[in-house]
Design a protein around this motif. Structure first.
Motif, PDB file in Angstrom:
ATOM      1  N   GLY A 121       0.801  -1.488  -0.090  1.00 16.09           N
ATOM      2  CA  GLY A 121      -0.099   0.051   0.068  1.00 16.09           C
ATOM      3  C   GLY A 121       0.784   1.354  -0.185  1.00 16.09           C
ATOM      4  O   GLY A 121       0.299   2.304   0.068  1.00 16.09           O
ATOM      5  N   TYR A 153      -2.129   2.161 -11.902  1.00 16.96           N
ATOM      6  CA  TYR A 153      -2.492   3.419 -12.454  1.00 16.96           C
ATOM      7  C   TYR A 153      -4.008   3.714 -12.586  1.00 16.96           C
ATOM      8  O   TYR A 153      -4.529   4.539 -12.587  1.00 16.96           O
ATOM      9  CB  TYR A 153      -1.589   3.818 -13.661  1.00 16.96           C
ATOM     10  N   ARG A 155      -6.471   2.092 -11.541  1.00 21.72           N
ATOM     11  CA  ARG A 155      -6.958   2.175 -10.059  1.00 21.72           C
ATOM     12  C   ARG A 155      -6.730   3.596  -9.326  1.00 21.72           C
ATOM     13  O   ARG A 155      -7.544   4.046  -8.575  1.00 21.72           O
ATOM     14  CB  ARG A 155      -6.301   0.985  -9.069  1.00 21.72           C
TER      15      ARG A 155
HETATM   16  C1  LIG Z   1       4.298  -0.177  -8.900  1.00 26.18           C
HETATM   17  C2  LIG Z   1       4.767   0.261  -7.323  1.00 26.18           C
HETATM   18  C3  LIG Z   1       5.490   1.848  -7.236  1.00 26.18           C
HETATM   19  C4  LIG Z   1       3.543   0.216  -6.693  1.00 26.18           C
HETATM   20  O1  LIG Z   1       3.718   0.278  -5.378  1.00 26.18           O
HETATM   21  P1  LIG Z   1       3.152  -0.710  -4.287  1.00 26.18           P
HETATM   22  O2  LIG Z   1       3.351   0.015  -3.062  1.00 26.18           O
HETATM   23  O3  LIG Z   1       3.840  -2.065  -4.578  1.00 26.18           O
HETATM   24  O4  LIG Z   1       1.795  -0.623  -4.704  1.00 26.18           O
HETATM   25  P2  LIG Z   1       0.301  -0.853  -3.619  1.00 26.18           P
HETATM   26  O5  LIG Z   1       0.721  -1.820  -2.561  1.00 26.18           O
HETATM   27  O6  LIG Z   1      -0.105   0.466  -3.254  1.00 26.18           O
HETATM   28  O7  LIG Z   1      -0.740  -1.581  -4.521  1.00 26.18           O
HETATM   29  C5  LIG Z   1      -0.450  -2.790  -5.020  1.00 26.18           C
HETATM   30  C6  LIG Z   1      -1.248  -3.162  -6.297  1.00 26.18           C
HETATM   31  O8  LIG Z   1      -0.585  -2.621  -7.426  1.00 26.18           O
HETATM   32  C7  LIG Z   1      -0.448  -3.438  -8.435  1.00 26.18           C
HETATM   33  N1  LIG Z   1       0.954  -3.748  -8.614  1.00 26.18           N
HETATM   34  C8  LIG Z   1       1.826  -3.147  -7.996  1.00 26.18           C
HETATM   35  N2  LIG Z   1       3.021  -3.591  -8.478  1.00 26.18           N
HETATM   36  C9  LIG Z   1       2.808  -4.654  -9.357  1.00 26.18           C
HETATM   37  C10 LIG Z   1       3.483  -5.192 -10.416  1.00 26.18           C
HETATM   38  N3  LIG Z   1       4.864  -5.288 -10.358  1.00 26.18           N
HETATM   39  N4  LIG Z   1       2.849  -5.820 -11.349  1.00 26.18           N
HETATM   40  C11 LIG Z   1       1.389  -6.000 -11.424  1.00 26.18           C
HETATM   41  N5  LIG Z   1       0.954  -5.274 -10.568  1.00 26.18           N
HETATM   42  C12 LIG Z   1       1.238  -4.336  -9.467  1.00 26.18           C
HETATM   43  C13 LIG Z   1      -1.311  -4.623  -7.866  1.00 26.18           C
HETATM   44  O9  LIG Z   1      -2.241  -4.850  -8.839  1.00 26.18           O
HETATM   45  C14 LIG Z   1      -1.467  -4.442  -6.509  1.00 26.18           C
HETATM   46  O10 LIG Z   1      -2.969  -4.630  -6.215  1.00 26.18           O
HETATM   47  P3  LIG Z   1      -3.294  -5.693  -5.493  1.00 26.18           P
HETATM   48  O11 LIG Z   1      -3.114  -5.262  -3.929  1.00 26.18           O
HETATM   49  O12 LIG Z   1      -4.850  -5.916  -5.570  1.00 26.18           O
HETATM   50  O13 LIG Z   1      -2.664  -7.070  -5.696  1.00 26.18           O
HETATM   51  C15 LIG Z   1       5.674  -0.826  -6.901  1.00 26.18           C
HETATM   52  O14 LIG Z   1       5.088  -2.236  -7.035  1.00 26.18           O
HETATM   53  C16 LIG Z   1       6.814  -0.905  -7.581  1.00 26.18           C
HETATM   54  O15 LIG Z   1       7.903  -0.385  -7.393  1.00 26.18           O
HETATM   55  N6  LIG Z   1       6.954  -1.736  -8.688  1.00 26.18           N
HETATM   56  C17 LIG Z   1       8.211  -1.975  -9.667  1.00 26.18           C
HETATM   57  C18 LIG Z   1       8.575  -0.791 -10.320  1.00 26.18           C
HETATM   58  C19 LIG Z   1       7.423  -0.316 -11.287  1.00 26.18           C
HETATM   59  O16 LIG Z   1       6.785  -1.246 -12.173  1.00 26.18           O
HETATM   60  N7  LIG Z   1       7.135   0.961 -11.369  1.00 26.18           N
HETATM   61  C20 LIG Z   1       6.060   1.398 -12.201  1.00 26.18           C
HETATM   62  C21 LIG Z   1       6.513   2.033 -13.549  1.00 26.18           C
HETATM   63  S1  LIG Z   1       8.017   3.097 -13.540  1.00 26.18           S
END
Ligand SMILES: CC(C)(COP(=O)(O)OP(=O)(O)OC[C@H]1O[C@@H](n2cnc3c(N)ncnc32)[C@H](O)[C@@H]1OP(=O)(O)O)[C@@H](O)C(=O)NCCC(=O)NCCS
Length: 322
Positions: A121, A153, A155
């Motif tokens: 989160g 995004y 969401r």
């Molecule tokens: C994308 C990111 C910043 C989101 O932050 P987070 O704290 O993990 O996200 P949250 O916990 O608030 O939300 C989680 C939701 O995001 C989605 N999500 C997050 N990371 C995901 C991933 N790598 N693949 C698919 N979905 C993802 C999921 O659907 C998840 O939903 P759920 O809780 O129903 O399973 C983080 O996962 C991250 O650093 N990912 C790797 C880098 C990346 O892809 N960055 C984005 C583009 S530059």
């Protein structure tokens, strides 16, 4: 306790470690006796700055990360970090810009959590804080290009707003040589005319316009772009003019071999003449192929050229903040 705040230069090491947390295997380059460049498995310590950069850009070395962060702070963009119990575990970069299409808006370009802290989160809280901050400073919209996690995004209220088409052209096998049709296209080496670079991007919008400009070598502003982009010559720029139409073109190829560079073109409009001018120039430089990324309605301008392949380009997601 979780705090979301502006990044400072003191966060460089932590930001570097966040980005580095994704890389499980490092590769260093070496040159064999014939002069060919190869890669072998290596430790991060064994890698050169260029080797590290090739794993994911400036964030892969604290030295380059500091230069990058310094630049975006000096230019007034917004790097945010998430700090959990005193430890920085997430980074987001918002680039502010103004253009006719999106007004005063922010482009979310970089968003990473340390691999150990994803899915809890924290990323969602960072998005909410970013929205509040951007609304406070009067931003009209948030954009992001080619999101790696579109569901995340969506969401958070972003939706597909625009897209480009990727067209790869041969410069060698034109049915009618373009120069016989557009003798009046003159091409001059780029001399650093800033007004050209503030025109709309007609091809190659893969990053926000302000970030693309940061990648360019600019004699007028030494130190304007970071050391990381000096590591390898990845771009050639020139100016084109056709009558009153002026354009600024950058051919960019991160591999450095210029087999198929991406065309970034700043101009008021895209015309067949401009496309032909760029192709002519590339052919003279012995570049065999070029890739343009243009809006779907501009694809028809390429009918007279030798298009080898066509596919999806940039997906532009957007959320209104007003
Ligand atoms: C994308 C990111 C910043 C989101 O932050 P987070 O704290 O993990 O996200 P949250 O916990 O608030 O939300 C989680 C939701 O995001 C989605 N999500 C997050 N990371 C995901 C991933 N790598 N693949 C698919 N979905 C993802 C999921 O659907 C998840 O939903 P759920 O809780 O129903 O399973 C983080 O996962 C991250 O650093 N990912 C790797 C880098 C990346 O892809 N960055 C984005 C583009 S530059």
């Amino acid at each position: 306790m979780l705090t979301i705040r502006y990044a400072t230069l003191s966060d460089t090491q932590a930001i570097h470690e966040i980005h580095r947390s994704d890389i499980t295997q490092w590769k260093a380059s070496y040159t064999d006796e014939t002069g060919q460049r190869h890669k072998r498995e290596a430790t991060w310590e064994e890698c050169s700055l260029l080797d590290r950069w090739e794993h994911g850009g400036a964030w892969m070395s604290p030295e380059l990360c500091a230069i990058h962060l310094n630049r975006i702070l000096q230019q007034g963009h917004i790097p945010l970090v998430a700090e959990l119990d005193g430890m920085v575990i997430g980074e987001m970069e918002l680039y502010l810009e103004e253009d006719g299409e999106y007004g005063f808006h922010a482009n979310l370009s970089v968003f990473y959590l340390h691999v150990d802290y994803r899915g809890q989160g924290i990323g969602s809280l960072m998005m909410q804080d970013a929205y509040e901050l951007l609304q406070q400073i009067g931003c009209e919209a948030l954009t992001t290009y080619n999101p790696a996690v579109p569901a995340f995004y969506e969401r958070h209220g972003l939706s597909l707003h625009d897209e480009t088409v990727r067209l790869t052209l041969s410069t060698q096998r034109m049915q009618t040589p373009w120069h016989s049709r557009t003798a009046s296209v003159t091409q001059v080496e780029f001399t650093g005319e800033p007004s050209l670079k503030t025109k709309p991007i007609q091809s190659g919008r893969i990053l926000s316009p302000v970030q693309l400009l940061q990648l360019l070598k600019d004699e007028e502003e030494p130190g304007f772009y970071a050391l990381d982009f000096h590591l390898r010559p990845t771009e050639m720029s020139f100016r084109l003019s056709h009558g009153l139409t002026k354009a600024f073109c950058v051919l960019r190829d991160r591999t450095g071999d210029y087999e198929n560079p991406l065309v970034h073109l700043w101009a008021d409009d895209l015309s067949e003449d401009l496309v032909g001018g760029v192709i002519n120039r590339a052919a003279r430089m012995n570049i065999p192929q070029l890739t343009f990324m243009v809006k779907p309605e501009q694809v028809a301008l390429f009918a007279g050229f030798n298009v080898i392949s066509q596919g999806p380009g940039t997906l532009i997601y957007q959320k209104d903040l007003l």
